[in-house]
Design a protein around this motif. Structure first.
Motif, PDB file in Angstrom:
ATOM      1  N   GLU A   1       0.828  -1.200   0.000  1.00  0.00           N
ATOM      2  CA  GLU A   1       0.000   0.000   0.000  1.00  0.00           C
ATOM      3  C   GLU A   1       0.863   1.251   0.000  1.00  0.00           C
ATOM      4  O   GLU A   1       0.602   2.221  -0.724  1.00  0.00           O
ATOM      5  N   GLU A   2       1.904   1.255   0.814  1.00  0.00           N
ATOM      6  CA  GLU A   2       2.792   2.416   0.875  1.00  0.00           C
ATOM      7  C   GLU A   2       3.492   2.646  -0.458  1.00  0.00           C
ATOM      8  O   GLU A   2       3.664   3.785  -0.903  1.00  0.00           O
TER       9      GLU A   2
ATOM     10  N   ARG B   1       8.126   9.379   3.492  1.00  0.00           N
ATOM     11  CA  ARG B   1       8.542   8.313   4.393  1.00  0.00           C
ATOM     12  C   ARG B   1       9.905   8.663   4.982  1.00  0.00           C
ATOM     13  O   ARG B   1      10.500   9.691   4.659  1.00  0.00           O
ATOM     14  N   GLY B   2      10.409   7.781   5.850  1.00  0.00           N
ATOM     15  CA  GLY B   2      11.699   8.051   6.484  1.00  0.00           C
ATOM     16  C   GLY B   2      11.621   9.280   7.370  1.00  0.00           C
ATOM     17  O   GLY B   2      10.687   9.448   8.159  1.00  0.00           O
ATOM     18  N   LYS B   3      12.580  10.171   7.237  1.00  0.00           N
ATOM     19  CA  LYS B   3      12.611  11.364   8.086  1.00  0.00           C
ATOM     20  C   LYS B   3      11.502  12.352   7.747  1.00  0.00           C
ATOM     21  O   LYS B   3      11.287  13.323   8.479  1.00  0.00           O
TER      22      LYS B   3
ATOM     23  N   ARG C   1       6.877  18.107   0.965  1.00  0.00           N
ATOM     24  CA  ARG C   1       5.752  17.537   1.700  1.00  0.00           C
ATOM     25  C   ARG C   1       6.242  16.681   2.873  1.00  0.00           C
ATOM     26  O   ARG C   1       7.246  15.973   2.757  1.00  0.00           O
ATOM     27  N   TYR C   2       5.467  16.747   3.971  1.00  0.00           N
ATOM     28  CA  TYR C   2       5.728  15.922   5.152  1.00  0.00           C
ATOM     29  C   TYR C   2       4.443  15.206   5.551  1.00  0.00           C
ATOM     30  O   TYR C   2       3.343  15.729   5.404  1.00  0.00           O
TER      31      TYR C   2
ATOM     32  N   SER D   1      12.302  12.256  -3.389  1.00  0.00           N
ATOM     33  CA  SER D   1      11.519  11.045  -3.637  1.00  0.00           C
ATOM     34  C   SER D   1      10.399  10.922  -2.607  1.00  0.00           C
ATOM     35  O   SER D   1      10.439  11.544  -1.544  1.00  0.00           O
ATOM     36  N   PHE D   2       9.406  10.124  -2.929  1.00  0.00           N
ATOM     37  CA  PHE D   2       8.261   9.906  -2.042  1.00  0.00           C
ATOM     38  C   PHE D   2       7.739  11.248  -1.519  1.00  0.00           C
ATOM     39  O   PHE D   2       7.692  11.507  -0.334  1.00  0.00           O
ATOM     40  N   ASN D   3       7.351  12.070  -2.466  1.00  0.00           N
ATOM     41  CA  ASN D   3       6.943  13.436  -2.176  1.00  0.00           C
ATOM     42  C   ASN D   3       5.587  13.732  -2.799  1.00  0.00           C
ATOM     43  O   ASN D   3       5.311  14.837  -3.230  1.00  0.00           O
ATOM     44  N   ASN D   4       4.730  12.678  -2.837  1.00  0.00           N
ATOM     45  CA  ASN D   4       3.434  12.813  -3.514  1.00  0.00           C
ATOM     46  C   ASN D   4       2.344  13.320  -2.575  1.00  0.00           C
ATOM     47  O   ASN D   4       2.395  13.100  -1.366  1.00  0.00           O
TER      48      ASN D   4
END
Length: 666
Positions: free
Chosen positions: A185-186, A193-195, A244-245, A347-350
């Motif tokens: 799912e992730e 993700r991560g920090k 994004r966070y 990355s992973f900034n959606n």
């Protein structure tokens, strides 16, 4: 130009989410002068110390060990330190970052001077591992909690649940995050993700003149607190990048609710942010808001985009006059985000997609099954006039295993709100009357295990009581109210002639075999070779999908009016012991009970005595409990009984029934 204060003030109110700046400038604690001076602490990740994989199911179990012990903290740099008690001597405790499908056995060892009990909030744990308030770990004892980790991904938390001292233990530090992740799912959503995925535990506390924590002991109304903590630090800051966070918000206060919003520091206009996950994980769709209610024990995951705010500060604020909680000088602020000017990882900034999870909603139904009034009566906090201390009457509902019920929760008090938590299940919020008058948009898109029952509000919630039978709790999560007995229990009643070959039954949360034991040290070799293989052999969770499908098929094929369930308990302090395996008989309950339960390896049926308590139900519910003479008046079609189920009647291959290995002698 002449300044018109009235016009300016009206304009200010127009951009605020509610009546802000109506609060108090006083302090109960010493005046705090270090707003946003200290960084946000990030709790360490819990690390397993042993792993075992079941050769039959292929499911791994990770073993963890957590020590409950005291530690020193100095929230006021210029004052003395205060003694707290936390998991592994920190607060928040270590964060469990779990992967869906990997089970966990967590040994909690009490090295403090007060009893503890552990509740994994948001998990469908079996009854003996759910944190029944009387199932306590005394100083010098340990208990092994067996957690499933088979649910859909979600932000959970683990916290104390000990009888009459939950508020004290949680307030002094016994709380931590437990984050369950579904990698598939992730990967599909590619969210931060991560920090960039940050858990934020909000708490509100009060201090004495010397810097020592003011205790809630003896408090019976509420302790709102005037010092806002995030991850244990009063009013911290976090350095962020302009991207994004993902923030996992949890209100771990014992009495304070929040209404949160973001502003550029020094301004008042609320900024938009996106709510995309709740207590039960991803919502059906994201909801963009400018403010959000959050009550005690609720979890909401939000995405905030700092891209446009490089070089600026963003402050997370709390509105004034939330649920009539007492306001103080600093309770309108929570924490600050210091936005940098560069991004180190894009990355992973959606943003969340417009459609997220297809929610596993309970089947729709009409007709309220139970109405529960949360109120103060006779100087005690009660549910329908009953306190948890009223052992003979505290089981207030007996839903069938797998049945869907509509509960109406009512708070006709003008003085307090009650965040209501129902253990075991995820529920859908159907309606809200009075008070705010409507289900919030983000609530409507979510499944929940806590709902904020505001002043003079009536809320209906719909839940399917599965996958397990057994006795569980529901209660107000204002922990002061909870400790003053605003708790009840519900008995998910066993299905007679169910026919599914369950290896082990877990009915009684106080069954002796699962209780805390004297701690003499941990032998990891024995953990690997005896303890973990034993728990794995119980088949407590591995077959959950097959079990749940069998329950659905049972309800689909049963004839209306056919009484094929039996209550597993009626009025016990702990319900009667009825957990069993094919090789190990159930241990007798150590607490008084007015209900007799019998369990056999062939039928595992239960019987109850004639002593029962009938709770308030709707007419539709009462019709399901009519006498046999009434049932005989129904049509021939309705009288015809379904043949007893056979093991292969569910239309899919069942896992073979396994025999639990002997319990290790530790």
């Amino acid at each position: 130009m002449k300044f018109d204060f009235g016009v300016a003030f009206a304009g200010l109110l127009a951009v605020l989410p509610l009546a802000v700046y109506a609060g108090d400038d006083d302090w109960e604690s010493p005046v705090y002068t270090h707003f946003f001076e200290f960084p946000l602490p990030i709790p360490p990740t819990a690390i397993p110390v042993a792993t075992y994989t079941n050769r039959t199911t292929g499911i791994p179990i990770d073993f963890y060990e957590i020590h409950i012990k005291s530690f020193q903290s100095r929230p006021y740099p210029e004052l003395g330190s205060t003694t707290l008690a936390g998991y592994d001597g920190i607060s928040p405790g270590p964060t469990f970052r779990m992967t869906r499908g990997r089970e966990a056995l967590v040994r909690f060892i009490n090295e403090y001077n007060r009893p503890s009990a552990i509740h994994l909030h948001g998990s469908y744990s079996r009854a003996p591992f759910d944190g029944w308030a009387e199932d306590m770990i005394n100083p010098g004892q340990y208990k092994d909690y067996y957690f499933p980790n088979h649910q859909e991904g979600r932000t959970m938390w683990y916290h104390d649940h000990a009888m009459h001292i939950t508020a004290i233990n949680a307030y002094y530090g016994q709380a931590g995050f437990y984050i369950l992740t579904d990698p598939a799912e992730e990967a599909r959503y590619r969210l931060p993700r991560g920090k960039y995925d940050v858990p934020l535990m909000l708490q509100s506390k009060q201090y004495q003149a010397n810097g020592d924590l003011f205790s809630p002991a003896g408090e019976t109304e509420s302790l709102y607190g005037d010092v806002i903590h995030v991850n244990g630090q009063p009013w911290p800051y976090l350095k962020v990048e302009p991207r994004r966070y993902r923030f996992r918000l949890l209100d771990a206060s014992i009495s304070r609710a929040f209404r949160l919003y973001f502003v550029v520091s020094g301004t008042t206009r609320p900024l938009p942010f996106t709510v995309f996950a709740s207590d039960a994980g991803f919502m059906s769709q994201p909801v963009t808001v400018t403010d959000m209610y959050m009550s005690m024990a609720e979890r909401w995951e939000v995405l905030f985009d700092f891209t446009s705010f490089a070089g600026k500060n963003i402050t997370l604020m709390n509105s004034r006059d939330v649920m009539k909680d007492d306001d103080f000088a600093g309770t309108d602020r929570v924490m600050r985000f210091v936005v940098g000017t560069s991004v180190t990882d894009s990355s992973f900034n959606n943003d969340p997609p417009s459609s997220l999870r297809t929610l596993n909603l309970p089947p729709a139904k009409s007709g309220v099954d139970h109405s529960f009034r949360f109120a103060k009566s006779g100087g005690k906090w009660t549910i329908n006039g009953v306190t948890f201390a009223d052992v003979a009457n505290r089981i207030l509902a007996k839903p069938q295993r797998g049945a869907t019920e509509l509960w109406q929760l009512e708070n006709n008090s003008g003085g307090w709100s009650h965040p209501v938590h129902i253990h075991l299940v995820d529920f859908q919020i159907i309606s809200r009357e009075g008070g705010r008058g409507a289900v919030e948009p983000y609530e409507r898109a979510a499944l929940k295990d806590v709902v904020l029952l505001g002043r003079n509000e009536k809320v209906t919630v719909l839940a399917r009581y599965a996958p397990w039978d057994g006795v569980y709790m529901f209660h107000c999560h204002n922990l002061v109210h909870e400790d003053d007995d605003m708790m009840g229990a519900f008995n998910v009643s066993a299905l007679k002639d169910f026919g599914y070959p369950e290896t082990t039954r877990f009915i009684d949360p106080m069954e002796q075999r699962w209780r805390a034991k004297s701690y003499q040290g941990t032998n990891l070799d024995r953990i690997r070779t005896e303890t973990m293989p034993f728990f794995s052999s119980l088949d407590a969770y591995a077959s959950v999908d097959e079990v749940d499908q069998a329950i659905k098929e049972y309800h689909r094929t049963r004839v209306e009016g056919d009484d094929r369930t039996t209550s597993t308990s009626a009025t016990s302090s702990a319900p009667p012991a009825s957990s069993s395996t094919s090789s190990t008989p159930a241990a007798p309950s150590t607490t008084p009970t007015s209900t007799r339960t019998t369990t056999s390896s062939s039928t595992r049926s239960t019987t109850t005595s004639s002593i029962r308590r009938t709770t308030t139900t709707s007419s539709s519910t009462r019709r399901t409990t009519t006498s046999s003479s009434t049932r005989r008046t129904t049509s021939t079609t309705r009288r015809r009984r379904v043949p007893p189920p056979r093991r292969r009647r569910f239309g899919f291959p069942l896992l073979p029934k396994r025999t639990a290995i002997p319990e290790p002698q530790t």
